[in-house]
Design a protein around this motif. Structure first.
Motif, PDB file in Angstrom:
ATOM      1  N   TYR A  78      76.282  26.619 -48.862  1.00 42.43           N
ATOM      2  CA  TYR A  78      75.815  27.970 -49.175  1.00 42.43           C
ATOM      3  C   TYR A  78      74.858  28.515 -48.123  1.00 42.43           C
ATOM      4  CZ  TYR A  78      77.333  26.098 -53.694  1.00 42.43           C
ATOM      5  OH  TYR A  78      78.049  25.506 -54.702  1.00 42.43           O
ATOM      6  N   GLY A  79      74.883  27.953 -46.937  1.00 40.27           N
ATOM      7  CA  GLY A  79      73.838  28.252 -45.963  1.00 40.27           C
ATOM      8  C   GLY A  79      74.106  29.381 -44.993  1.00 40.27           C
ATOM      9  N   ALA A  80      75.249  30.075 -45.098  1.00 42.04           N
ATOM     10  CA  ALA A  80      75.552  31.096 -44.099  1.00 42.04           C
ATOM     11  C   ALA A  80      74.663  32.327 -44.243  1.00 42.04           C
ATOM     12  CB  ALA A  80      77.020  31.505 -44.195  1.00 42.04           C
ATOM     13  N   ALA A  81      74.359  32.726 -45.467  1.00 47.88           N
ATOM     14  CA  ALA A  81      73.531  33.916 -45.693  1.00 47.88           C
ATOM     15  C   ALA A  81      73.023  33.884 -47.127  1.00 47.88           C
ATOM     16  CB  ALA A  81      74.321  35.191 -45.425  1.00 47.88           C
ATOM     17  N   GLU A  82      72.017  34.716 -47.408  1.00 54.98           N
ATOM     18  CA  GLU A  82      71.464  34.755 -48.757  1.00 54.98           C
ATOM     19  C   GLU A  82      70.849  36.125 -49.047  1.00 54.98           C
ATOM     20  OE1 GLU A  82      68.376  31.863 -49.091  1.00 54.98           O
ATOM     21  OE2 GLU A  82      67.159  32.732 -47.484  1.00 54.98           O
ATOM     22  N   GLY A 129      81.309  34.574 -48.438  1.00 56.00           N
ATOM     23  CA  GLY A 129      81.623  33.152 -48.409  1.00 56.00           C
ATOM     24  C   GLY A 129      80.466  32.311 -47.914  1.00 56.00           C
ATOM     25  N   HIS A 130      80.307  31.134 -48.516  1.00 55.83           N
ATOM     26  CA  HIS A 130      79.302  30.147 -48.106  1.00 55.83           C
ATOM     27  C   HIS A 130      77.901  30.769 -48.066  1.00 55.83           C
ATOM     28  CE1 HIS A 130      82.341  27.153 -47.335  1.00 55.83           C
ATOM     29  NE2 HIS A 130      83.038  28.053 -46.668  1.00 55.83           N
ATOM     30  N   CYS A 131      77.546  31.452 -49.142  1.00 54.88           N
ATOM     31  CA  CYS A 131      76.249  32.103 -49.210  1.00 54.88           C
ATOM     32  C   CYS A 131      75.725  32.027 -50.641  1.00 54.88           C
ATOM     33  CB  CYS A 131      76.347  33.550 -48.728  1.00 54.88           C
ATOM     34  SG  CYS A 131      77.608  34.520 -49.560  1.00 54.88           S
ATOM     35  N   LYS A 132      74.554  32.598 -50.856  1.00 57.08           N
ATOM     36  CA  LYS A 132      73.973  32.551 -52.200  1.00 57.08           C
ATOM     37  C   LYS A 132      73.208  33.831 -52.507  1.00 57.08           C
ATOM     38  CE  LYS A 132      69.761  30.046 -50.817  1.00 57.08           C
ATOM     39  NZ  LYS A 132      68.927  28.842 -51.067  1.00 57.08           N
ATOM     40  N   ASN A 133      73.046  34.073 -53.819  1.00 56.00           N
ATOM     41  CA  ASN A 133      72.307  35.229 -54.319  1.00 56.00           C
ATOM     42  C   ASN A 133      72.973  36.534 -53.889  1.00 56.00           C
ATOM     43  OD1 ASN A 133      70.525  33.247 -55.219  1.00 56.00           O
ATOM     44  ND2 ASN A 133      69.090  33.571 -53.529  1.00 56.00           N
ATOM     45  N   VAL A 134      74.133  36.804 -54.489  1.00 62.34           N
ATOM     46  CA  VAL A 134      74.923  37.994 -54.178  1.00 62.34           C
ATOM     47  C   VAL A 134      75.077  38.833 -55.443  1.00 62.34           C
ATOM     48  CG1 VAL A 134      77.168  38.871 -53.438  1.00 62.34           C
ATOM     49  CG2 VAL A 134      76.195  36.855 -52.323  1.00 62.34           C
ATOM     50  N   ASN A 135      74.750  40.113 -55.353  1.00 59.26           N
ATOM     51  CA  ASN A 135      74.914  41.049 -56.466  1.00 59.26           C
ATOM     52  C   ASN A 135      75.782  42.222 -56.027  1.00 59.26           C
ATOM     53  OD1 ASN A 135      73.196  39.461 -57.948  1.00 59.26           O
ATOM     54  ND2 ASN A 135      71.610  40.999 -58.210  1.00 59.26           N
ATOM     55  N   ILE A 136      76.770  42.551 -56.841  1.00 53.45           N
ATOM     56  CA  ILE A 136      77.567  43.772 -56.674  1.00 53.45           C
ATOM     57  C   ILE A 136      77.434  44.529 -57.981  1.00 53.45           C
ATOM     58  CG2 ILE A 136      79.821  44.759 -56.172  1.00 53.45           C
ATOM     59  CD1 ILE A 136      80.580  42.090 -54.838  1.00 53.45           C
ATOM     60  N   VAL A 137      76.735  45.668 -57.951  1.00 53.09           N
ATOM     61  CA  VAL A 137      76.366  46.350 -59.193  1.00 53.09           C
ATOM     62  C   VAL A 137      76.746  47.824 -59.124  1.00 53.09           C
ATOM     63  CG1 VAL A 137      74.487  46.926 -60.764  1.00 53.09           C
ATOM     64  CG2 VAL A 137      74.455  44.746 -59.553  1.00 53.09           C
ATOM     65  N   GLY A 138      77.556  48.269 -60.085  1.00 49.89           N
ATOM     66  CA  GLY A 138      77.895  49.681 -60.207  1.00 49.89           C
ATOM     67  C   GLY A 138      78.765  50.222 -59.101  1.00 49.89           C
ATOM     68  N   THR A 139      79.496  49.361 -58.416  1.00 46.89           N
ATOM     69  CA  THR A 139      80.321  49.760 -57.274  1.00 46.89           C
ATOM     70  C   THR A 139      81.799  49.743 -57.647  1.00 46.89           C
ATOM     71  OG1 THR A 139      78.699  48.792 -55.754  1.00 46.89           O
ATOM     72  CG2 THR A 139      80.877  49.282 -54.860  1.00 46.89           C
ATOM     73  N   THR A 140      82.520  50.808 -57.311  1.00 48.11           N
ATOM     74  CA  THR A 140      83.971  50.844 -57.478  1.00 48.11           C
ATOM     75  C   THR A 140      84.618  50.335 -56.206  1.00 48.11           C
ATOM     76  OG1 THR A 140      83.883  52.739 -58.989  1.00 48.11           O
ATOM     77  CG2 THR A 140      85.976  52.328 -57.860  1.00 48.11           C
ATOM     78  N   LYS A 170      76.928  30.816 -54.407  1.00 55.22           N
ATOM     79  CA  LYS A 170      76.030  30.347 -55.455  1.00 55.22           C
ATOM     80  C   LYS A 170      75.189  31.518 -55.961  1.00 55.22           C
ATOM     81  CE  LYS A 170      72.368  26.923 -56.266  1.00 55.22           C
ATOM     82  NZ  LYS A 170      71.553  25.855 -55.623  1.00 55.22           N
ATOM     83  N   ASN A 171      75.195  31.721 -57.271  1.00 56.82           N
ATOM     84  CA  ASN A 171      74.443  32.799 -57.914  1.00 56.82           C
ATOM     85  C   ASN A 171      75.050  34.157 -57.576  1.00 56.82           C
ATOM     86  OD1 ASN A 171      72.530  30.951 -59.008  1.00 56.82           O
ATOM     87  ND2 ASN A 171      71.475  30.946 -57.028  1.00 56.82           N
ATOM     88  N   LEU A 172      76.120  34.473 -58.275  1.00 54.72           N
ATOM     89  CA  LEU A 172      76.864  35.714 -58.086  1.00 54.72           C
ATOM     90  C   LEU A 172      76.789  36.549 -59.353  1.00 54.72           C
ATOM     91  CD1 LEU A 172      79.057  37.534 -56.656  1.00 54.72           C
ATOM     92  CD2 LEU A 172      80.755  36.061 -57.800  1.00 54.72           C
ATOM     93  N   LEU A 173      76.497  37.848 -59.192  1.00 55.34           N
ATOM     94  CA  LEU A 173      76.516  38.786 -60.304  1.00 55.34           C
ATOM     95  C   LEU A 173      77.368  39.979 -59.917  1.00 55.34           C
ATOM     96  CD1 LEU A 173      75.475  39.838 -63.080  1.00 55.34           C
ATOM     97  CD2 LEU A 173      73.633  40.965 -61.801  1.00 55.34           C
ATOM     98  N   VAL A 174      78.392  40.274 -60.702  1.00 53.99           N
ATOM     99  CA  VAL A 174      79.184  41.486 -60.572  1.00 53.99           C
ATOM    100  C   VAL A 174      79.038  42.238 -61.888  1.00 53.99           C
ATOM    101  CG1 VAL A 174      81.461  42.482 -60.161  1.00 53.99           C
ATOM    102  CG2 VAL A 174      80.805  40.355 -59.013  1.00 53.99           C
ATOM    103  N   ALA A 175      78.474  43.450 -61.839  1.00 51.64           N
ATOM    104  CA  ALA A 175      78.146  44.151 -63.078  1.00 51.64           C
ATOM    105  C   ALA A 175      78.313  45.642 -62.933  1.00 51.64           C
ATOM    106  CB  ALA A 175      76.697  43.837 -63.477  1.00 51.64           C
ATOM    107  N   ASP A 176      78.524  46.290 -64.085  1.00 52.20           N
ATOM    108  CA  ASP A 176      78.533  47.761 -64.137  1.00 52.20           C
ATOM    109  C   ASP A 176      77.102  48.264 -64.093  1.00 52.20           C
ATOM    110  OD1 ASP A 176      81.275  47.903 -64.308  1.00 52.20           O
ATOM    111  OD2 ASP A 176      81.283  47.876 -66.494  1.00 52.20           O
TER     112      ASP A 176
END
Length: 206
Positions: A135-139, A173-184, A200-206
């Motif tokens: 998970y070390g590529a980005a955060e 890919g190969h990262c952690k703490n990613v949020n995609i919120v309210g995006t079409t 690691k630690n992914l949230l996809v939400a409206d």
């Protein structure tokens, strides 16, 4: 504990779970409020949100990419990214823009909530891949609001299929703490709208 939160609120564990629409809406609001408060805590580290405002006059016929980098460089000149206590919010003004291969690096938020719509062909948003695995590529990356399309604006998707790229519109890919919120995210041909691998630690939400 949550990896994204307002510093003044008790947190919840987002983890790698699926949430129905009702609960996702509340989580989406919490993420928005966290960013808009100007201070977010990620993995126990409080970070200051620094705005990198994209200016329309810097957007060229070749798309949004260079204007984003200009805005980031201006924000970097006013802070010291090496201190590790900042997260940079790229604020894109309302409008429809061409965008191709925008790299979302560590401690970056792509904020499209003003009404920004991105159109590209192939991969529009991606995280860097250092090739180290795990998970070390980005955060600490977020996409907020707006829309991202896998084909150029005005293209008939049925005709575009003949020349599809097979790429993923958004890829992490190969990262952690990613949020995609309210995006079409729409109009992908031959690939995936969103592809995540070893995140690691992914949230996809409206």
């Amino acid at each position: 504990k949550s990896h994204w939160r307002r510093t003044s609120k008790k947190t919840r564990n987002y983890g790698l779970q699926y949430y129905d629409n009702a609960s996702m809406s509340e989580q989406g609001k919490e993420v928005y409020n966290s960013v808009d408060s100007g201070k977010v805590t990620i993995d126990g580290v409080e970070r200051t949100v620094v705005d990198a405002k994209v200016k329309k006059q810097n957007i060229t016929n070749y798309g949004l990419n260079s204007a984003i980098y200009t805005a980031l460089n201006e924000a970097y000149s006013e802070t010291d990214p090496a201190e590790g206590n900042y997260i940079y919010r790229i604020i894109v003004p309302a409008g429809d823009y061409e965008a191709y291969g925008i790299g979302l690096n560590s401690n970056m938020i792509l904020d499209l909530r003003n009404g920004a719509n991105l159109y590209g062909s192939g991969c529009v948003i991606y995280s860097p891949d250092t090739g180290d695995g795990a998970y070390g590529a980005a955060e600490n990356m977020m996409i907020l609001g707006g829309s991202i399309h896998g084909i150029p604006k005005g293209t008939d998707i049925s005709s575009h299929k003949a020349n599809y790229s097979g790429s993923c519109t958004v890829r992490f890919g190969h990262c952690k703490n990613v949020n995609i919120v309210g995006t079409t995210i729409a109009d992908n041909c031959g690939g995936h709208h969103v592809e995540v691998g070893a995140v690691k630690n992914l949230l996809v939400a409206d």
